[in-house]
Design a protein around this motif. Structure first.
Motif, PDB file in Angstrom:
ATOM      1  N   LEU A 199     -12.574   5.893  -0.250  1.00 14.95           N
ATOM      2  CA  LEU A 199     -11.421   5.331   0.329  1.00 14.95           C
ATOM      3  C   LEU A 199     -10.566   4.271  -0.603  1.00 14.95           C
ATOM      4  CD1 LEU A 199     -11.478   3.929   3.880  1.00 14.95           C
ATOM      5  CD2 LEU A 199     -10.740   2.398   2.200  1.00 14.95           C
ATOM      6  N   ALA A 200     -11.243   3.625  -1.376  1.00 16.04           N
ATOM      7  CA  ALA A 200     -10.376   2.813  -2.348  1.00 16.04           C
ATOM      8  C   ALA A 200      -9.738   3.983  -3.325  1.00 16.04           C
ATOM      9  CB  ALA A 200     -11.329   1.848  -3.102  1.00 16.04           C
ATOM     10  N   ASP A 201     -10.310   4.677  -3.583  1.00 20.25           N
ATOM     11  CA  ASP A 201      -9.728   5.857  -4.726  1.00 20.25           C
ATOM     12  C   ASP A 201      -8.394   6.570  -3.834  1.00 20.25           C
ATOM     13  OD1 ASP A 201     -11.680   5.272  -6.533  1.00 20.25           O
ATOM     14  OD2 ASP A 201     -12.729   7.143  -6.218  1.00 20.25           O
ATOM     15  N   ARG A 202      -8.505   6.895  -2.696  1.00 17.92           N
ATOM     16  CA  ARG A 202      -7.422   7.509  -2.022  1.00 17.92           C
ATOM     17  C   ARG A 202      -6.257   6.338  -1.699  1.00 17.92           C
ATOM     18  NH1 ARG A 202     -11.642   9.685   1.065  1.00 17.92           N
ATOM     19  NH2 ARG A 202     -11.318   8.354   2.849  1.00 17.92           N
ATOM     20  N   LEU A 203      -6.647   5.441  -1.453  1.00 20.35           N
ATOM     21  CA  LEU A 203      -5.635   4.219  -1.415  1.00 20.35           C
ATOM     22  C   LEU A 203      -4.828   3.936  -2.808  1.00 20.35           C
ATOM     23  CD1 LEU A 203      -4.172   1.967   0.225  1.00 20.35           C
ATOM     24  CD2 LEU A 203      -5.876   0.351  -0.386  1.00 20.35           C
ATOM     25  N   LEU A 204      -5.548   3.914  -3.951  1.00 21.94           N
ATOM     26  CA  LEU A 204      -5.096   3.878  -5.291  1.00 21.94           C
ATOM     27  C   LEU A 204      -3.894   5.097  -5.436  1.00 21.94           C
ATOM     28  CD1 LEU A 204      -4.731   2.707  -8.060  1.00 21.94           C
ATOM     29  CD2 LEU A 204      -6.897   4.004  -8.795  1.00 21.94           C
ATOM     30  N   TRP A 205      -4.481   6.219  -5.110  1.00 22.53           N
ATOM     31  CA  TRP A 205      -3.823   7.520  -5.357  1.00 22.53           C
ATOM     32  C   TRP A 205      -2.430   7.146  -4.664  1.00 22.53           C
ATOM     33  CZ3 TRP A 205      -1.540  10.946  -1.898  1.00 22.53           C
ATOM     34  CH2 TRP A 205      -1.177  12.072  -2.334  1.00 22.53           C
TER      35      TRP A 205
ATOM     36  N   ARG B 192     -16.427  -7.608 -14.584  1.00 20.64           N
ATOM     37  CA  ARG B 192     -17.375  -7.101 -13.832  1.00 20.64           C
ATOM     38  C   ARG B 192     -17.003  -6.190 -12.759  1.00 20.64           C
ATOM     39  NH1 ARG B 192     -22.424 -10.917 -12.459  1.00 20.64           N
ATOM     40  NH2 ARG B 192     -23.160  -8.748 -11.754  1.00 20.64           N
ATOM     41  N   PRO B 193     -17.404  -5.050 -12.426  1.00 15.98           N
ATOM     42  CA  PRO B 193     -16.854  -4.368 -11.173  1.00 15.98           C
ATOM     43  C   PRO B 193     -17.178  -4.760  -9.881  1.00 15.98           C
ATOM     44  CG  PRO B 193     -18.871  -3.163 -12.357  1.00 15.98           C
ATOM     45  CD  PRO B 193     -18.405  -4.228 -13.189  1.00 15.98           C
ATOM     46  N   VAL B 194     -16.147  -4.375  -8.883  1.00 13.34           N
ATOM     47  CA  VAL B 194     -16.602  -5.292  -7.552  1.00 13.34           C
ATOM     48  C   VAL B 194     -17.161  -3.827  -6.818  1.00 13.34           C
ATOM     49  CG1 VAL B 194     -15.526  -5.811  -5.546  1.00 13.34           C
ATOM     50  CG2 VAL B 194     -14.840  -6.815  -7.725  1.00 13.34           C
ATOM     51  N   ASP B 195     -17.860  -4.163  -6.117  1.00 12.74           N
ATOM     52  CA  ASP B 195     -18.860  -3.144  -5.175  1.00 12.74           C
ATOM     53  C   ASP B 195     -17.978  -3.372  -3.672  1.00 12.74           C
ATOM     54  OD1 ASP B 195     -20.280  -1.707  -3.692  1.00 12.74           O
ATOM     55  OD2 ASP B 195     -22.009  -3.161  -3.594  1.00 12.74           O
ATOM     56  N   PRO B 196     -17.464  -1.899  -3.642  1.00 11.02           N
ATOM     57  CA  PRO B 196     -16.528  -1.873  -2.520  1.00 11.02           C
ATOM     58  C   PRO B 196     -17.226  -2.037  -1.133  1.00 11.02           C
ATOM     59  CG  PRO B 196     -16.083   0.165  -4.039  1.00 11.02           C
ATOM     60  CD  PRO B 196     -17.111  -0.821  -4.502  1.00 11.02           C
ATOM     61  N   GLN B 197     -18.570  -1.500  -1.254  1.00  9.71           N
ATOM     62  CA  GLN B 197     -19.222  -1.600  -0.119  1.00  9.71           C
ATOM     63  C   GLN B 197     -19.600  -3.227   0.348  1.00  9.71           C
ATOM     64  OE1 GLN B 197     -20.656   0.703   2.219  1.00  9.71           O
ATOM     65  NE2 GLN B 197     -20.806  -1.125   3.214  1.00  9.71           N
ATOM     66  N   ALA B 198     -19.822  -4.007  -0.860  1.00  9.66           N
ATOM     67  CA  ALA B 198     -19.893  -5.517  -0.679  1.00  9.66           C
ATOM     68  C   ALA B 198     -18.751  -6.125   0.078  1.00  9.66           C
ATOM     69  CB  ALA B 198     -20.274  -6.203  -1.819  1.00  9.66           C
ATOM     70  N   LEU B 199     -17.573  -5.471  -0.300  1.00  2.93           N
ATOM     71  CA  LEU B 199     -16.225  -6.165   0.310  1.00  2.93           C
ATOM     72  C   LEU B 199     -16.108  -5.610   1.652  1.00  2.93           C
ATOM     73  CD1 LEU B 199     -13.103  -6.281  -1.626  1.00  2.93           C
ATOM     74  CD2 LEU B 199     -12.979  -4.931   0.709  1.00  2.93           C
ATOM     75  N   ALA B 200     -16.641  -4.526   2.073  1.00  2.00           N
ATOM     76  CA  ALA B 200     -16.530  -3.925   3.312  1.00  2.00           C
ATOM     77  C   ALA B 200     -17.309  -4.942   4.271  1.00  2.00           C
ATOM     78  CB  ALA B 200     -16.872  -2.561   3.547  1.00  2.00           C
ATOM     79  N   HIS B 225      -6.058  -5.441  -3.184  1.00  2.00           N
ATOM     80  CA  HIS B 225      -6.245  -5.362  -4.721  1.00  2.00           C
ATOM     81  C   HIS B 225      -7.644  -5.403  -5.327  1.00  2.00           C
ATOM     82  CE1 HIS B 225      -5.682  -9.433  -3.423  1.00  2.00           C
ATOM     83  NE2 HIS B 225      -6.292  -9.966  -4.703  1.00  2.00           N
ATOM     84  N   VAL B 226      -8.554  -6.269  -4.764  1.00  2.12           N
ATOM     85  CA  VAL B 226     -10.057  -6.271  -4.974  1.00  2.12           C
ATOM     86  C   VAL B 226     -10.471  -4.947  -4.766  1.00  2.12           C
ATOM     87  CG1 VAL B 226     -12.333  -7.608  -4.805  1.00  2.12           C
ATOM     88  CG2 VAL B 226     -10.165  -8.740  -4.963  1.00  2.12           C
ATOM     89  N   LEU B 227     -10.534  -4.438  -3.512  1.00  5.71           N
ATOM     90  CA  LEU B 227     -11.024  -3.115  -3.157  1.00  5.71           C
ATOM     91  C   LEU B 227     -10.496  -1.794  -4.281  1.00  5.71           C
ATOM     92  CD1 LEU B 227     -12.318  -1.322  -1.135  1.00  5.71           C
ATOM     93  CD2 LEU B 227     -10.094  -0.905  -0.041  1.00  5.71           C
ATOM     94  N   ILE B 228      -9.389  -2.029  -4.647  1.00  2.00           N
ATOM     95  CA  ILE B 228      -8.735  -0.851  -5.533  1.00  2.00           C
ATOM     96  C   ILE B 228      -9.047  -1.343  -7.128  1.00  2.00           C
ATOM     97  CG2 ILE B 228      -6.668   0.213  -6.563  1.00  2.00           C
ATOM     98  CD1 ILE B 228      -5.181  -0.351  -3.808  1.00  2.00           C
ATOM     99  N   TRP B 229      -8.950  -2.570  -7.409  1.00  3.14           N
ATOM    100  CA  TRP B 229      -8.795  -2.790  -8.891  1.00  3.14           C
ATOM    101  C   TRP B 229     -10.079  -3.630  -9.418  1.00  3.14           C
ATOM    102  CZ3 TRP B 229      -3.792  -2.766  -6.597  1.00  3.14           C
ATOM    103  CH2 TRP B 229      -3.075  -1.604  -7.098  1.00  3.14           C
TER     104      TRP B 229
END
Lengths: 235, 235
Positions: A199-205, B192-200, B225-229
């Motif tokens: 989902l994040a990847d599609r938003l970035l796209w 450090r990468p962010v875990d999108p699942q943790a954000l959700a 922006h955290v979700l994407i980048w």
């Protein structure tokens, strides 16, 4: 007169578009004049599910909204299916008298006088990937019917470059409508989990291909309900 | 007179709050009167980074905004650090004359006359988890200074139940301000990468404890922006 209601659920947050994040009870109408290829609400669209749609009076529908919200007014979103193929005028009148605000999400194929009683009218014309064809005269009639509403906005789902080019033309037809774009969701099986990273990847796209290319008209938003709940129903 | 600028970047989308999804160029001011425990922008706050902040005239800052946006007007967000400890009035005047709209994000500790020239003033008082204490008289002065602005909203970051209880009191002090809540981000290391699942998961937690408990005033939004980048800078 009764309404065909696929489901009433909430309160939860509106997951997309102009009211993203807004506490909302959803009234999902059963029945639709479209058959989008990627429809994420077939249980409210396909007549094979008709037996699951409850006939409800406006009074009964409002009673359920009030029960769910504990009688506290909030935003009620009429979705579907296409709610505009039914008469939601009486429900809106009853609800407004109790302090509820109404939003309606429709493709813009059928204009209704009660569009003018809404706080927010969301018109979401369907791009080529849907397999549907927009009747722009009908759409303009919806915009006109919504003129007395608090706000009317346009929201378009984008799956690919062809959808994006089409959205630019759609925006040019109605430059006065605030525009929201959201990436399409190809994972609509309610029984399969959604990958938040996808989902994040599609938003970035989509951000890269709009904002990143100098098209600053649309706001770009994901579907938060998909991020949180995947394709589960009733949330 | 020169401004201390930590970075100017974009166009990208606004990731949070009232303008979520809006194409934006960010002008991040260097320097802050607060030291929030969970600050996600220390490179614009801690004076250890002062040597990386560029002295720029308003003309030079606008030239960089225009270069990034290809001369096409869009929303410019003044962030920081706390932009209100500097005088952004000249930049706003110059930019508005070229068609740019301005938003400003500040904690509400210092009122400025130029708040009234903004399209959107975002006041984000800091809850107990920040380790800071809000001066509510100074905050009210900021609300008053922003009265001529297009809109003034309140945004509060929520890390825990104590923050949430505090947010209810803050909302009661300024019931006229639209309120936005967002879950706090404990992962602020840019490497450090962010875990999108943790954000959700954090978003779900906040929805359950607000909308889910019958508090329908605030809109609940994540940081896109955290979700994407993740925590990368300059995007």
């Amino acid at each position: 007169m009764t309404l065909r209601i696929a489901e009433i659920f909430g309160p939860t947050i509106q997951g997309e578009g102009a009211l993203i994040g807004e506490p909302t009870v959803f009234v999902r109408a059963g029945g639709c004049d479209y058959r989008c290829s990627w429809c994420d609400s077939l249980h409210a669209v396909d007549s094979a599910f008709r037996s699951t749609w409850a006939p409800m009076t406006a009074d009964a529908a409002l009673a359920e909204v009030e029960r769910l919200s504990g009688g506290q007014p909030l935003t009620v979103s009429l979705s579907g299916g296409n709610p505009a193929i039914q008469d939601f005028g009486p429900l809106i009148s009853l609800g407004r008298a109790r302090g509820y605000r109404f939003a309606c999400e429709t493709q813009g194929s059928v204009a209704r006088p009660w569009f003018g009683d809404l706080a927010t009218l969301v018109l979401s014309p369907k791009p080529p990937s849907s397999g549907q064809r927009v009747d722009w005269d009908a759409f303009a009639a919806c915009v006109a019917a919504g003129a007395p509403a608090g706000q009317t906005v346009m929201k378009i789902v984008i799956f690919d470059e062809a959808d994006l080019a089409w959205a630019r033309d759609a925006a040019a037809r109605h430059p006065g409508l605030p525009l929201y774009l959201q990436p399409g969701n190809p994972e609509v099986d309610p029984d399969r989990p959604v990958d938040p990273q996808a989902l994040a990847d599609r938003l970035l796209w989509l951000v890269e291909r709009t904002t990143g290319r100098g098209w600053f008209t649309p706001r770009i938003l994901p579907q938060l309900h998909v991020l949180i709940w995947g394709n589960r129903r009733g949330v």
